[in-house]
Design a protein around this motif. Structure first.
Motif, PDB file in Angstrom:
ATOM      1  N   ILE A  29       0.843  -1.201   0.000  1.00 17.28           N
ATOM      2  CA  ILE A  29       0.000   0.000   0.000  1.00 17.28           C
ATOM      3  C   ILE A  29       0.876   1.247   0.000  1.00 17.28           C
ATOM      4  O   ILE A  29       0.645   2.186  -0.771  1.00 17.28           O
ATOM      5  CB  ILE A  29      -0.964   0.013   1.205  1.00 17.28           C
ATOM      6  CG1 ILE A  29      -1.984  -1.114   1.092  1.00 17.28           C
ATOM      7  CG2 ILE A  29      -1.679   1.364   1.319  1.00 17.28           C
ATOM      8  CD1 ILE A  29      -2.826  -1.317   2.350  1.00 17.28           C
ATOM      9  N   ALA A  67       2.481   1.664  -3.437  1.00 19.77           N
ATOM     10  CA  ALA A  67       1.528   2.129  -4.447  1.00 19.77           C
ATOM     11  C   ALA A  67       1.203   3.612  -4.274  1.00 19.77           C
ATOM     12  O   ALA A  67       1.106   4.349  -5.251  1.00 19.77           O
ATOM     13  CB  ALA A  67       0.245   1.308  -4.380  1.00 19.77           C
ATOM     14  N   LYS A  68       1.051   4.037  -3.027  1.00 21.64           N
ATOM     15  CA  LYS A  68       0.677   5.429  -2.780  1.00 21.64           C
ATOM     16  C   LYS A  68       1.840   6.403  -2.965  1.00 21.64           C
ATOM     17  O   LYS A  68       1.621   7.587  -3.185  1.00 21.64           O
ATOM     18  CB  LYS A  68       0.083   5.580  -1.381  1.00 21.64           C
ATOM     19  CG  LYS A  68      -1.293   4.967  -1.258  1.00 21.64           C
ATOM     20  CD  LYS A  68      -1.923   5.295   0.082  1.00 21.64           C
ATOM     21  CE  LYS A  68      -3.317   4.736   0.148  1.00 21.64           C
ATOM     22  NZ  LYS A  68      -4.340   5.726   0.022  1.00 21.64           N
ATOM     23  N   THR A  69       3.073   5.907  -2.845  1.00 27.29           N
ATOM     24  CA  THR A  69       4.233   6.796  -2.981  1.00 27.29           C
ATOM     25  C   THR A  69       4.898   6.698  -4.352  1.00 27.29           C
ATOM     26  O   THR A  69       5.835   7.441  -4.628  1.00 27.29           O
ATOM     27  CB  THR A  69       5.287   6.493  -1.895  1.00 27.29           C
ATOM     28  OG1 THR A  69       5.707   5.136  -2.005  1.00 27.29           O
ATOM     29  CG2 THR A  69       4.758   6.784  -0.516  1.00 27.29           C
ATOM     30  N   LYS A  70       4.395   5.808  -5.199  1.00 28.64           N
ATOM     31  CA  LYS A  70       4.990   5.609  -6.523  1.00 28.64           C
ATOM     32  C   LYS A  70       5.060   6.933  -7.291  1.00 28.64           C
ATOM     33  O   LYS A  70       4.055   7.626  -7.452  1.00 28.64           O
ATOM     34  CB  LYS A  70       4.169   4.590  -7.311  1.00 28.64           C
ATOM     35  CG  LYS A  70       4.799   4.196  -8.618  1.00 28.64           C
ATOM     36  CD  LYS A  70       4.010   3.111  -9.295  1.00 28.64           C
ATOM     37  CE  LYS A  70       4.701   2.714 -10.575  1.00 28.64           C
ATOM     38  NZ  LYS A  70       4.061   1.566 -11.192  1.00 28.64           N
ATOM     39  N   ASN A 101       6.329   9.655  -6.419  1.00 31.22           N
ATOM     40  CA  ASN A 101       6.330  10.850  -5.580  1.00 31.22           C
ATOM     41  C   ASN A 101       7.758  11.156  -5.145  1.00 31.22           C
ATOM     42  O   ASN A 101       8.425  10.319  -4.552  1.00 31.22           O
ATOM     43  CB  ASN A 101       5.435  10.619  -4.351  1.00 31.22           C
ATOM     44  CG  ASN A 101       5.031  11.901  -3.691  1.00 31.22           C
ATOM     45  OD1 ASN A 101       5.795  12.855  -3.659  1.00 31.22           O
ATOM     46  ND2 ASN A 101       3.823  11.926  -3.169  1.00 31.22           N
ATOM     47  N   LYS A 122       5.881  14.384   1.650  1.00 24.41           N
ATOM     48  CA  LYS A 122       4.654  13.697   1.246  1.00 24.41           C
ATOM     49  C   LYS A 122       4.806  12.184   1.444  1.00 24.41           C
ATOM     50  O   LYS A 122       3.877  11.519   1.914  1.00 24.41           O
ATOM     51  CB  LYS A 122       4.315  14.029  -0.223  1.00 24.41           C
ATOM     52  CG  LYS A 122       3.003  13.475  -0.683  1.00 24.41           C
ATOM     53  CD  LYS A 122       1.824  14.103   0.031  1.00 24.41           C
ATOM     54  CE  LYS A 122       0.518  13.581  -0.533  1.00 24.41           C
ATOM     55  NZ  LYS A 122      -0.615  13.882   0.307  1.00 24.41           N
ATOM     56  N   ILE A 164       2.515   9.866   3.931  1.00 21.73           N
ATOM     57  CA  ILE A 164       1.825   8.668   3.467  1.00 21.73           C
ATOM     58  C   ILE A 164       2.228   7.463   4.315  1.00 21.73           C
ATOM     59  O   ILE A 164       1.381   6.695   4.780  1.00 21.73           O
ATOM     60  CB  ILE A 164       2.107   8.412   1.972  1.00 21.73           C
ATOM     61  CG1 ILE A 164       1.432   9.488   1.112  1.00 21.73           C
ATOM     62  CG2 ILE A 164       1.663   7.007   1.549  1.00 21.73           C
ATOM     63  CD1 ILE A 164       1.900   9.526  -0.327  1.00 21.73           C
ATOM     64  N   THR A 165       3.534   7.308   4.538  1.00 27.89           N
ATOM     65  CA  THR A 165       4.050   6.183   5.325  1.00 27.89           C
ATOM     66  C   THR A 165       3.488   6.205   6.744  1.00 27.89           C
ATOM     67  O   THR A 165       3.039   5.177   7.264  1.00 27.89           O
ATOM     68  CB  THR A 165       5.592   6.219   5.350  1.00 27.89           C
ATOM     69  OG1 THR A 165       6.070   6.171   4.005  1.00 27.89           O
ATOM     70  CG2 THR A 165       6.163   5.047   6.134  1.00 27.89           C
ATOM     71  N   ILE A 217      -0.185   5.133   6.787  1.00 24.04           N
ATOM     72  CA  ILE A 217      -0.377   3.684   6.667  1.00 24.04           C
ATOM     73  C   ILE A 217       0.023   2.983   7.966  1.00 24.04           C
ATOM     74  O   ILE A 217      -0.640   2.036   8.395  1.00 24.04           O
ATOM     75  CB  ILE A 217       0.409   3.106   5.467  1.00 24.04           C
ATOM     76  CG1 ILE A 217      -0.064   3.745   4.159  1.00 24.04           C
ATOM     77  CG2 ILE A 217       0.289   1.581   5.411  1.00 24.04           C
ATOM     78  CD1 ILE A 217      -1.538   3.581   3.847  1.00 24.04           C
TER      79      ILE A 217
END
Length: 124
Positions: A46, A49-52, A54, A59, A63-64, A67
């Motif tokens: 997860i 995928a969310k940091t791809k 970036n 940011k 995100i980390t 999660i």
């Protein structure tokens, strides 16, 4: 000797060692679910995928941390014996938002390690 782990669907009462809590007459107890390696990988995917793509470090950190909070909240069933001032905190999210970093990291390590969870397992 056999290796015995925890059922990821079961809730285990964990007594953190933080601040001498285990020696207290009325310790803080966290009801948590064991998070097996496969589930840790799920959270890692997860994050990936969310940091791809970036490139903003702040940011990515945000995100980390989000999660990590999600993992914590999803796997804590209840909290008792933890107070902010005179108010007892029972919800995982509020516990995460108000507790000391070392306490949160200890609880995360316990949910991810059957050995650490066993060490702090509440004795009846």
């Amino acid at each position: 000797m056999a290796i015995i782990s925890f059922d990821p669907d079961g809730v285990t009462d964990y007594v953190p060692a933080y601040g001498g809590n285990r020696d207290s007459e009325s310790p803080c107890v966290v009801g948590l679910r064991f998070v097996p390696y496969s589930r840790i990988q799920h959270y890692s995917r997860i994050i990936s995928a969310k940091t791809k793509g970036n490139t903003d470090p702040s940011k990515v950190t945000e995100i980390t941390q989000g999660i990590q909070r999600r993992q914590f909240v999803e796997n804590i069933e209840d909290v008792s014996g933890y107070f902010v001032g005179s108010k007892e905190v029972k919800e995982a999210g509020e516990f995460y938002d108000t507790a000391d970093t070392d306490l949160i990291l200890e609880v995360i390590q316990a949910m991810e390690s059957s050995q650490k969870l066993t060490e702090g397992q509440r004795k009846n």
